[in-house]
Scaffold this motif. Sequence first.
Motif, PDB file in Angstrom:
ATOM      1  N   ALA A  12       0.770  -1.120  -0.192  1.00 39.60           N
ATOM      2  CA  ALA A  12       0.209   0.019  -0.131  1.00 39.60           C
ATOM      3  C   ALA A  12       0.908   1.451   0.230  1.00 39.60           C
ATOM      4  N   ILE A  13       1.990   1.252   0.940  1.00 40.26           N
ATOM      5  CA  ILE A  13       2.896   2.341   0.789  1.00 40.26           C
ATOM      6  C   ILE A  13       3.597   2.635  -0.478  1.00 40.26           C
ATOM      7  N   LEU A  14       3.895   1.589  -1.086  1.00 40.17           N
ATOM      8  CA  LEU A  14       4.567   1.601  -2.513  1.00 40.17           C
ATOM      9  C   LEU A  14       3.544   2.122  -3.522  1.00 40.17           C
ATOM     10  N   GLN A  15       2.368   1.692  -3.492  1.00 42.42           N
ATOM     11  CA  GLN A  15       1.387   2.200  -4.421  1.00 42.42           C
ATOM     12  C   GLN A  15       0.979   3.647  -4.178  1.00 42.42           C
ATOM     13  N   LEU A  16       0.949   3.913  -3.067  1.00 45.95           N
ATOM     14  CA  LEU A  16       0.738   5.525  -2.544  1.00 45.95           C
ATOM     15  C   LEU A  16       1.702   6.399  -3.113  1.00 45.95           C
ATOM     16  N   TYR A  17       2.963   5.655  -3.104  1.00 46.28           N
ATOM     17  CA  TYR A  17       4.177   6.553  -3.630  1.00 46.28           C
ATOM     18  C   TYR A  17       4.191   6.853  -5.200  1.00 46.28           C
ATOM     19  N   ILE A  26       2.344  14.814 -13.645  1.00 47.89           N
ATOM     20  CA  ILE A  26       1.613  15.751 -14.384  1.00 47.89           C
ATOM     21  C   ILE A  26       1.463  17.010 -13.858  1.00 47.89           C
ATOM     22  N   MET A  27       1.605  17.352 -12.631  1.00 45.64           N
ATOM     23  CA  MET A  27       1.687  18.748 -12.089  1.00 45.64           C
ATOM     24  C   MET A  27       2.970  19.461 -12.984  1.00 45.64           C
ATOM     25  N   SER A  28       4.049  18.863 -12.985  1.00 50.96           N
ATOM     26  CA  SER A  28       5.195  19.498 -13.453  1.00 50.96           C
ATOM     27  C   SER A  28       4.882  19.704 -14.918  1.00 50.96           C
ATOM     28  N   TRP A  29       4.002  19.017 -15.618  1.00 51.09           N
ATOM     29  CA  TRP A  29       3.855  19.228 -17.133  1.00 51.09           C
ATOM     30  C   TRP A  29       2.749  20.567 -17.063  1.00 51.09           C
ATOM     31  N   LEU A  30       1.901  20.372 -16.191  1.00 54.95           N
ATOM     32  CA  LEU A  30       0.924  21.588 -16.101  1.00 54.95           C
ATOM     33  C   LEU A  30       1.752  22.895 -15.854  1.00 54.95           C
ATOM     34  N   ILE A  31       2.532  22.919 -14.880  1.00 55.54           N
ATOM     35  CA  ILE A  31       3.451  24.048 -14.669  1.00 55.54           C
ATOM     36  C   ILE A  31       4.334  24.541 -15.810  1.00 55.54           C
ATOM     37  N   GLY A  32       4.714  23.560 -16.350  1.00 51.31           N
ATOM     38  CA  GLY A  32       5.794  23.703 -17.520  1.00 51.31           C
ATOM     39  C   GLY A  32       4.953  24.360 -18.668  1.00 51.31           C
ATOM     40  N   HIS A  39       1.738  30.722  -8.496  1.00 53.01           N
ATOM     41  CA  HIS A  39       1.782  32.135  -7.761  1.00 53.01           C
ATOM     42  C   HIS A  39       0.438  31.612  -6.964  1.00 53.01           C
ATOM     43  N   ASN A  40      -0.457  30.941  -7.424  1.00 51.46           N
ATOM     44  CA  ASN A  40      -1.567  30.451  -6.699  1.00 51.46           C
ATOM     45  C   ASN A  40      -1.176  29.657  -5.300  1.00 51.46           C
ATOM     46  N   GLN A  41      -1.415  29.973  -4.162  1.00 51.28           N
ATOM     47  CA  GLN A  41      -1.034  29.560  -2.914  1.00 51.28           C
ATOM     48  C   GLN A  41      -1.276  28.065  -2.755  1.00 51.28           C
ATOM     49  N   VAL A  42      -2.359  27.615  -3.217  1.00 50.98           N
ATOM     50  CA  VAL A  42      -2.839  26.265  -3.007  1.00 50.98           C
ATOM     51  C   VAL A  42      -1.610  25.186  -3.930  1.00 50.98           C
ATOM     52  N   VAL A  43      -1.690  25.773  -5.345  1.00 52.90           N
ATOM     53  CA  VAL A  43      -0.931  25.037  -6.269  1.00 52.90           C
ATOM     54  C   VAL A  43       0.584  25.094  -5.774  1.00 52.90           C
ATOM     55  N   ASP A  44       1.006  26.058  -5.103  1.00 51.73           N
ATOM     56  CA  ASP A  44       2.169  26.157  -4.632  1.00 51.73           C
ATOM     57  C   ASP A  44       2.726  25.270  -3.416  1.00 51.73           C
ATOM     58  N   MET A  45       1.680  25.318  -2.732  1.00 53.52           N
ATOM     59  CA  MET A  45       1.621  24.282  -1.647  1.00 53.52           C
ATOM     60  C   MET A  45       1.777  22.980  -1.883  1.00 53.52           C
ATOM     61  N   ILE A  46       0.836  22.652  -2.977  1.00 55.85           N
ATOM     62  CA  ILE A  46       0.820  20.977  -3.377  1.00 55.85           C
ATOM     63  C   ILE A  46       2.116  20.814  -3.956  1.00 55.85           C
ATOM     64  N   LEU A  50       4.924  17.831  -2.982  1.00 55.98           N
ATOM     65  CA  LEU A  50       5.138  16.825  -3.857  1.00 55.98           C
ATOM     66  C   LEU A  50       6.636  16.582  -3.847  1.00 55.98           C
ATOM     67  N   ILE A  51       7.459  18.014  -4.257  1.00 52.12           N
ATOM     68  CA  ILE A  51       8.681  18.043  -4.219  1.00 52.12           C
ATOM     69  C   ILE A  51       9.510  17.471  -2.980  1.00 52.12           C
ATOM     70  N   ALA A  52       8.994  17.997  -1.974  1.00 49.01           N
ATOM     71  CA  ALA A  52       9.670  17.305  -0.746  1.00 49.01           C
ATOM     72  C   ALA A  52       9.425  15.852  -0.476  1.00 49.01           C
ATOM     73  N   LEU A  53       8.290  15.200  -1.119  1.00 45.52           N
ATOM     74  CA  LEU A  53       8.266  13.862  -0.772  1.00 45.52           C
ATOM     75  C   LEU A  53       9.079  12.957  -1.966  1.00 45.52           C
ATOM     76  N   THR A  54       9.088  13.511  -3.170  1.00 43.70           N
ATOM     77  CA  THR A  54       9.913  12.978  -4.466  1.00 43.70           C
ATOM     78  C   THR A  54      11.282  13.263  -4.356  1.00 43.70           C
ATOM     79  N   GLU A  55      11.685  14.476  -4.194  1.00 44.92           N
ATOM     80  CA  GLU A  55      13.312  14.754  -4.299  1.00 44.92           C
ATOM     81  C   GLU A  55      14.123  14.027  -3.715  1.00 44.92           C
TER      82      GLU A  55
END
Length: 99
Positions: A12-17, A26-32, A39-46, A50-55
Amino acid sequence: MIPMPVFSLIDAILQLYTLIVFVMVIMSWLIGFNVINRHNQVVDMIWRTLIALTEPVLGPIRRTLPSLGGLDISPLVLLLAIFFLREMNWWIAARIGIQ
């Protein structure tokens, strides 16, 4: 003897990751492509979450892979590794006789 819920929890943890990596890509493509704006606070927080979890995992993969110009295949390598780990998880569970 390792109980079956341990293997289910690992899966389950691997599936969530995996889902987190897909959302980050997908979000990096949408930002790109400027579909969503950081500049939207919600988008920036998400995005920062995501970067903190994956980097921590993607950073060493990026340093190991050769440069392919502007193409970043580190998420693909990470997803392949996660799929391998999920299969190994169930293989180990089957080998020790849980399933």
